[in-house]
Scaffold this motif. Structure first.
Motif, short mmCIF file in Angstrom:
data_model
loop_
_atom_site.label_atom_id
_atom_site.label_comp_id
_atom_site.label_asym_id
_atom_site.label_seq_id
_atom_site.Cartn_x
_atom_site.Cartn_y
_atom_site.Cartn_z
N TYR A 1 0.86 -1.19 0.00
CA TYR A 1 0.00 0.00 0.00
C TYR A 1 0.89 1.23 0.00
O TYR A 1 2.07 1.16 0.31
CB TYR A 1 -0.94 0.00 1.21
CG TYR A 1 -0.27 -0.31 2.52
CD1 TYR A 1 0.37 0.69 3.26
CD2 TYR A 1 -0.26 -1.60 3.02
CE1 TYR A 1 0.99 0.41 4.45
CE2 TYR A 1 0.37 -1.90 4.22
CZ TYR A 1 0.98 -0.90 4.93
OH TYR A 1 1.61 -1.18 6.10
N ARG B 1 3.57 13.44 8.15
CA ARG B 1 2.42 13.37 9.06
C ARG B 1 2.75 14.22 10.27
O ARG B 1 3.90 14.48 10.58
CB ARG B 1 2.16 11.92 9.49
CG ARG B 1 3.40 11.28 10.10
CD ARG B 1 3.11 10.42 11.28
NE ARG B 1 4.32 9.74 11.74
CZ ARG B 1 5.13 10.25 12.66
NH1 ARG B 1 4.90 11.44 13.17
NH2 ARG B 1 6.21 9.60 13.06
N GLN C 1 -3.73 11.52 4.50
CA GLN C 1 -2.65 12.28 3.86
C GLN C 1 -3.06 12.73 2.45
O GLN C 1 -3.91 12.06 1.83
CB GLN C 1 -1.41 11.42 3.74
CG GLN C 1 -0.86 10.94 5.09
CD GLN C 1 0.30 10.00 4.88
OE1 GLN C 1 0.17 8.98 4.21
NE2 GLN C 1 1.44 10.35 5.45
N LEU D 1 -1.78 5.59 8.56
CA LEU D 1 -1.63 6.67 7.57
C LEU D 1 -2.32 6.25 6.27
O LEU D 1 -1.91 5.27 5.63
CB LEU D 1 -0.15 6.96 7.32
CG LEU D 1 0.65 7.37 8.57
CD1 LEU D 1 2.12 7.61 8.21
CD2 LEU D 1 0.04 8.59 9.25
N ILE D 2 -3.37 6.98 5.92
CA ILE D 2 -4.16 6.66 4.72
C ILE D 2 -3.92 7.77 3.70
O ILE D 2 -4.34 8.91 3.89
CB ILE D 2 -5.68 6.62 5.04
CG1 ILE D 2 -5.97 5.81 6.30
CG2 ILE D 2 -6.47 6.13 3.84
CD1 ILE D 2 -5.77 4.34 6.17
N ARG D 3 -3.25 7.44 2.61
CA ARG D 3 -2.94 8.47 1.61
C ARG D 3 -4.09 8.59 0.60
O ARG D 3 -4.28 7.72 -0.25
CB ARG D 3 -1.64 8.12 0.89
CG ARG D 3 -1.09 9.31 0.13
CD ARG D 3 0.23 9.03 -0.51
NE ARG D 3 0.98 10.28 -0.68
CZ ARG D 3 2.13 10.37 -1.32
NH1 ARG D 3 2.68 9.29 -1.85
NH2 ARG D 3 2.75 11.53 -1.42
N GLN E 1 1.90 5.09 1.20
CA GLN E 1 1.80 6.08 2.27
C GLN E 1 2.72 7.25 1.95
O GLN E 1 3.76 7.08 1.34
CB GLN E 1 2.21 5.48 3.62
CG GLN E 1 1.19 4.47 4.16
CD GLN E 1 1.61 3.86 5.47
OE1 GLN E 1 2.76 3.51 5.65
NE2 GLN E 1 0.66 3.73 6.37
N ASP F 1 -5.86 -0.05 -0.43
CA ASP F 1 -4.79 0.16 0.55
C ASP F 1 -5.28 -0.18 1.96
O ASP F 1 -4.58 -0.83 2.74
CB ASP F 1 -4.33 1.62 0.54
CG ASP F 1 -3.32 1.91 -0.54
OD1 ASP F 1 -3.00 1.00 -1.32
OD2 ASP F 1 -2.85 3.06 -0.61
#
Ligand code: SF4
Length: 130
Positions: A2, A8, A72, A17-19, A4, A51
């Motif tokens: 995934y 942050r 993010q 952390l979710i982009r 990122q 992700d």
């Protein structure tokens, strides 16, 4: 696998952390070198959901340990509200222990959303306050 971002807030050191976007759509603040030389792009909801699924698979039986998430990169609320809602609902479904979701956003982006949209986002994130 995934994706990122590298940036942050310090307070989100233990957050998932979710982009949802890449870099900064404004990128013109004179004091800020954070995203200079980079190009802004939106990620698709399907990419972000994939992700989240990959992260959920990684945490496995420890998934309830995750209590916070950060979207993010620099201005996540630039996405359409319905896209963010879909991402938040998927996040809460896969990580049921999440109690707080935060993000960065520009004032000019925030002022384009209505109070009703913010209330929808708050409810989808399952938060007590905005
Ligand atoms: S909006 Fe934020 S990330 Fe973008 S240039 Fe300004 S301070 Fe930097």
């Amino acid at each position: 696998m995934y994706e990122q971002g590298v940036i942050r807030p310090p307070s989100e050191a233990w957050s998932l952390l979710i982009r949802v976007t890449r870099n900064c759509p404004w990128n013109q603040c004179l004091f800020c070198p954070a995203y200079k030389g980079t190009k802004f792009s939106r990620r698709s909801v399907e990419e972000v959901k994939a992700d989240i699924d990959a992260m959920a698979g990684e945490y496995g039986k420890n998934i309830h340990m995750i209590k916070t998430a950060f979207l993010q990169d620099a201005d996540s609320l630039i996405l359409k509200t319905e896209q963010i809602l879909e991402i938040l609902r998927h996040l809460k479904a896969r990580f049921p222990g999440i109690e707080r979701v935060t993000t960065y956003a520009r004032a000019n982006t925030l002022k384009r959303k209505s109070v009703e949209e913010f209330l929808q986002l708050k409810e989808a994130a399952g938060q007590q306050r905005l």
